[in-house]
Design an enzyme around this catalytic site. Sequence first.
Site, mmCIF file in Angstrom:
data_model
loop_
_atom_site.group_PDB
_atom_site.id
_atom_site.type_symbol
_atom_site.label_atom_id
_atom_site.label_comp_id
_atom_site.label_asym_id
_atom_site.label_seq_id
_atom_site.Cartn_x
_atom_site.Cartn_y
_atom_site.Cartn_z
ATOM 1 N N CYS A 1 -101.556 76.481 5.550
ATOM 2 C CA CYS A 1 -101.909 75.105 5.191
ATOM 3 C C CYS A 1 -103.258 74.677 5.759
ATOM 4 C CB CYS A 1 -100.825 74.137 5.646
ATOM 5 S SG CYS A 1 -100.698 74.004 7.431
ATOM 6 N N CYS B 1 -95.643 71.133 10.722
ATOM 7 C CA CYS B 1 -96.604 70.358 11.516
ATOM 8 C C CYS B 1 -96.033 70.029 12.897
ATOM 9 C CB CYS B 1 -96.994 69.080 10.781
ATOM 10 S SG CYS B 1 -97.905 69.389 9.249
ATOM 11 N N CYS C 1 -103.461 67.519 7.878
ATOM 12 C CA CYS C 1 -102.911 66.458 7.047
ATOM 13 C C CYS C 1 -102.322 65.327 7.900
ATOM 14 C CB CYS C 1 -101.831 67.036 6.142
ATOM 15 S SG CYS C 1 -100.389 67.651 7.057
#
Length: 125
Positions: free
Chosen positions: A35, A104, A60
């Site tokens: 990612c 994350c 993100c």
Amino acid sequence: MALYSDKVMEHFINPRNVGVIEDADGIGEAGNAKCGDIMKMYLKIEDDIIKDVKFETFGCASAIASSSMATELIKGKPVSEAMMLTNKAVAEALDGLPAYKMHCSVLAEEAIQKALDDYNEKHKK
């Protein structure tokens, strides 16, 4: 239903503890090639207590929010307690993350663990 909880959005828009500690006692970095998220954590530790923690994150909204929340969860805590931080605790503190964004919170846990490992190695604990 919103993609992100209000807490995720709050920590994304107003992240806590952003920055660098120049004379950090421990530094840890974690990344996910899939990612592109990269987190770097800096710890300042005195008398076995995390006195300060800062982060730099490229990623993100979930990555930034996870970094911010993770720092809030360990700041002021004993090293032994910070070592037990899990990605699940980070995600729960954010009122959840979408399943495909749970990595994350894992990165936040890993970056903190690596910073603690770095501290322990430097101080032979």
